[in-house]
Design a protein around this motif. Sequence first.
Motif, mmCIF file in Angstrom:
data_model
loop_
_atom_site.group_PDB
_atom_site.id
_atom_site.type_symbol
_atom_site.label_atom_id
_atom_site.label_comp_id
_atom_site.label_asym_id
_atom_site.label_seq_id
_atom_site.Cartn_x
_atom_site.Cartn_y
_atom_site.Cartn_z
ATOM 1 N N ARG A 259 -9.691 5.471 -19.757
ATOM 2 C CA ARG A 259 -9.802 5.437 -18.304
ATOM 3 C C ARG A 259 -11.257 5.583 -17.903
ATOM 4 N N GLN A 260 -11.612 4.962 -16.807
ATOM 5 C CA GLN A 260 -12.939 5.180 -16.255
ATOM 6 C C GLN A 260 -12.923 6.452 -15.423
ATOM 7 N N ILE A 261 -13.905 7.317 -15.665
ATOM 8 C CA ILE A 261 -13.953 8.603 -14.974
ATOM 9 C C ILE A 261 -15.342 8.811 -14.386
ATOM 10 N N HIS A 262 -15.416 9.732 -13.426
ATOM 11 C CA HIS A 262 -16.682 10.140 -12.837
ATOM 12 C C HIS A 262 -17.286 11.205 -13.752
ATOM 13 N N LEU A 263 -18.473 10.958 -14.299
ATOM 14 C CA LEU A 263 -19.059 11.872 -15.282
ATOM 15 C C LEU A 263 -19.356 13.244 -14.689
ATOM 16 N N ALA A 264 -19.590 13.301 -13.389
ATOM 17 C CA ALA A 264 -19.952 14.578 -12.785
ATOM 18 C C ALA A 264 -18.779 15.560 -12.766
ATOM 19 N N ASP A 265 -17.591 15.069 -12.413
ATOM 20 C CA ASP A 265 -16.450 15.990 -12.276
ATOM 21 C C ASP A 265 -15.202 15.537 -13.030
ATOM 22 N N GLY A 266 -15.260 14.384 -13.753
ATOM 23 C CA GLY A 266 -14.107 13.924 -14.530
ATOM 24 C C GLY A 266 -13.039 13.245 -13.710
ATOM 25 N N GLY A 267 -13.292 12.960 -12.447
ATOM 26 C CA GLY A 267 -12.288 12.308 -11.609
ATOM 27 C C GLY A 267 -12.078 10.852 -11.994
ATOM 28 N N ARG A 268 -10.843 10.356 -11.816
ATOM 29 C CA ARG A 268 -10.511 8.976 -12.138
ATOM 30 C C ARG A 268 -11.219 8.017 -11.208
ATOM 31 N N ILE A 269 -11.659 6.896 -11.771
ATOM 32 C CA ILE A 269 -12.244 5.808 -10.978
ATOM 33 C C ILE A 269 -11.192 4.727 -10.863
ATOM 34 N N ARG A 270 -10.823 4.383 -9.638
ATOM 35 C CA ARG A 270 -9.795 3.373 -9.405
ATOM 36 C C ARG A 270 -10.384 2.204 -8.621
ATOM 37 N N TYR A 271 -9.775 1.040 -8.855
ATOM 38 C CA TYR A 271 -10.200 -0.158 -8.139
ATOM 39 C C TYR A 271 -9.259 -0.390 -6.951
ATOM 40 N N ARG A 272 -9.850 -0.694 -5.862
ATOM 41 C CA ARG A 272 -9.065 -0.988 -4.668
ATOM 42 C C ARG A 272 -9.256 -2.453 -4.297
ATOM 43 N N LYS A 273 -8.176 -3.082 -3.852
ATOM 44 C CA LYS A 273 -8.213 -4.486 -3.430
ATOM 45 C C LYS A 273 -8.531 -4.529 -1.940
ATOM 46 N N VAL A 274 -9.721 -5.044 -1.664
ATOM 47 C CA VAL A 274 -10.234 -5.031 -0.304
ATOM 48 C C VAL A 274 -10.506 -6.462 0.134
ATOM 49 N N CYS A 275 -10.142 -6.806 1.332
ATOM 50 C CA CYS A 275 -10.413 -8.125 1.892
ATOM 51 C C CYS A 275 -11.896 -8.233 2.218
ATOM 52 N N GLU A 276 -12.499 -9.343 1.815
ATOM 53 C CA GLU A 276 -13.923 -9.525 2.052
ATOM 54 C C GLU A 276 -14.256 -9.753 3.527
ATOM 55 N N LEU A 277 -13.287 -10.230 4.305
ATOM 56 C CA LEU A 277 -13.573 -10.567 5.705
ATOM 57 C C LEU A 277 -13.553 -9.335 6.606
ATOM 58 N N ASP A 278 -12.498 -8.511 6.491
ATOM 59 C CA ASP A 278 -12.405 -7.362 7.391
ATOM 60 C C ASP A 278 -12.689 -6.030 6.693
ATOM 61 N N GLY A 279 -12.843 -6.041 5.367
ATOM 62 C CA GLY A 279 -13.156 -4.813 4.658
ATOM 63 C C GLY A 279 -11.993 -3.858 4.522
ATOM 64 N N GLU A 280 -10.797 -4.280 4.858
ATOM 65 C CA GLU A 280 -9.619 -3.407 4.785
ATOM 66 C C GLU A 280 -8.952 -3.525 3.412
ATOM 67 N N GLU A 281 -8.390 -2.391 2.952
ATOM 68 C CA GLU A 281 -7.634 -2.394 1.698
ATOM 69 C C GLU A 281 -6.297 -3.087 1.922
ATOM 70 N N VAL A 282 -5.905 -3.942 0.925
ATOM 71 C CA VAL A 282 -4.724 -4.780 1.060
ATOM 72 C C VAL A 282 -3.688 -4.348 0.027
ATOM 73 N N SER A 283 -2.429 -4.274 0.428
ATOM 74 C CA SER A 283 -1.334 -3.915 -0.483
ATOM 75 C C SER A 283 -0.880 -5.147 -1.260
ATOM 76 N N GLY A 284 -0.110 -4.924 -2.317
ATOM 77 C CA GLY A 284 0.358 -6.017 -3.159
ATOM 78 C C GLY A 284 1.227 -7.004 -2.429
ATOM 79 N N ALA A 285 1.999 -6.545 -1.420
ATOM 80 C CA ALA A 285 2.885 -7.443 -0.680
ATOM 81 C C ALA A 285 2.109 -8.432 0.170
ATOM 82 N N GLU A 286 0.869 -8.125 0.476
ATOM 83 C CA GLU A 286 0.072 -8.989 1.344
ATOM 84 C C GLU A 286 -0.841 -9.925 0.550
ATOM 85 N N ILE A 287 -0.709 -9.916 -0.765
ATOM 86 C CA ILE A 287 -1.598 -10.711 -1.608
ATOM 87 C C ILE A 287 -0.861 -11.946 -2.098
ATOM 88 N N GLY A 288 -1.462 -13.123 -1.943
ATOM 89 C CA GLY A 288 -0.877 -14.376 -2.412
ATOM 90 C C GLY A 288 -1.846 -15.114 -3.320
#
Length: 382
Positions: free
Chosen positions: A32-61
């Motif tokens: 897993r990718q972690i933050h070296l400072a505190d060991g927290g998990r690094i996660r990827y978020r799916k964000v729309c490039e136009l409005d910058g909002e995070e998108v759920s799987g149901a809204e992805i085509g």
Amino acid sequence: MRSIWNGAISFGLVSIPIKLVNATESHSISFRQIHLADGGRIRYRKVCELDGEEVSGAEIGKGYEEADGSVIPITDEDLAQLPLATAKTIEIMSFVPAEEIDPLQMDAAYYLAANGATAAKPYTLLREALKRSRKVAIAKFALRGRERLGMLRVVDDVIAMHGLLWPDEIRAPEGVAPDVDVTVRDAELDLADALMATLGEVELASLHDDYRDAVEAMIAAKAGGAFEPAEATVEPAGGQVIDLMAALEKSVRAAKASRGEGGGGAEDDAEAGAGAGAEVTPMRRRGGAGRKTSAAPKAVGGKKSTAASAKKTAAAAKTTSKKKSTTAKSGTAKSTSAKSTTAKSGTTKSTATKSTSAASAKKAGTAAGAKKAAAPRKRASA
């Protein structure tokens, strides 16, 4: 095992309901990718490039991006309307010898399981037909949204299917082979054959991932707090100029030693690998073993031709004479030069060399007289 696809094998007019099961699994250790400072998990978020909002799987085509950057939306309904005959069918196209399949085309492997009691008879029929023909079946099938090429063969009592790459997906090996002219000698090939024979065959079931074992041991040690990292040994980079013959000979000896066999010479190793009649010229080693020793000096007094002994040797050369049984007194001996007699007119006579040794005895007030050691030996000419 859980099936990943349900369909049927189309064998002419015979349809065999089957389930597709993965034949392989990955044992790779994932991190897993972690933050070296505190060991927290690094996660990827799916964000729309136009409005910058995070998108759920149901809204992805799906969408196809063209060369100019514009995107054409593609829906599942659009794909479902395409005429894909192999969407739920593994369609056998032909039967070919297994050796005609290029291993470069091999992809993922699957097991085909009979789906239901009614599928047992046609499934067994196809399996036995493949066994008796000693051929493999080439088929088309669709999986995960695309049509694929497959090869069906028998493994034990199961029909297995290997995904194949399409022929146009195999790159031509242009510019990969060495671009210089290399000459391989027969002796080098003999040693390579000997190394191959010494390494022999191996049971593939006995092979395992040593690196994965080391990673698991390291993780267990770190979890227990007893891990001490060892200093890694860095192998030197390439570019070394090696003696190929010496490397092959050393490899053969090392392979024999690892198997508990005696380390024979280069000739024995080559004969073991290349068969009877193979001859290997061993490399010339440095050292005194392969050098020729200088010839021993000839004993004085042997028969020589008068032509060879015509010239007088350096006079008054001091040498230590050999002790003889007839000489009782010790001292320094002078070796007189051999005299050659001149040939008389009209005849050619060969005379033997006259060797005299003078032994001097020390006496008070008197000089030592020289004694003649041997009388000249003559050989009558023919």
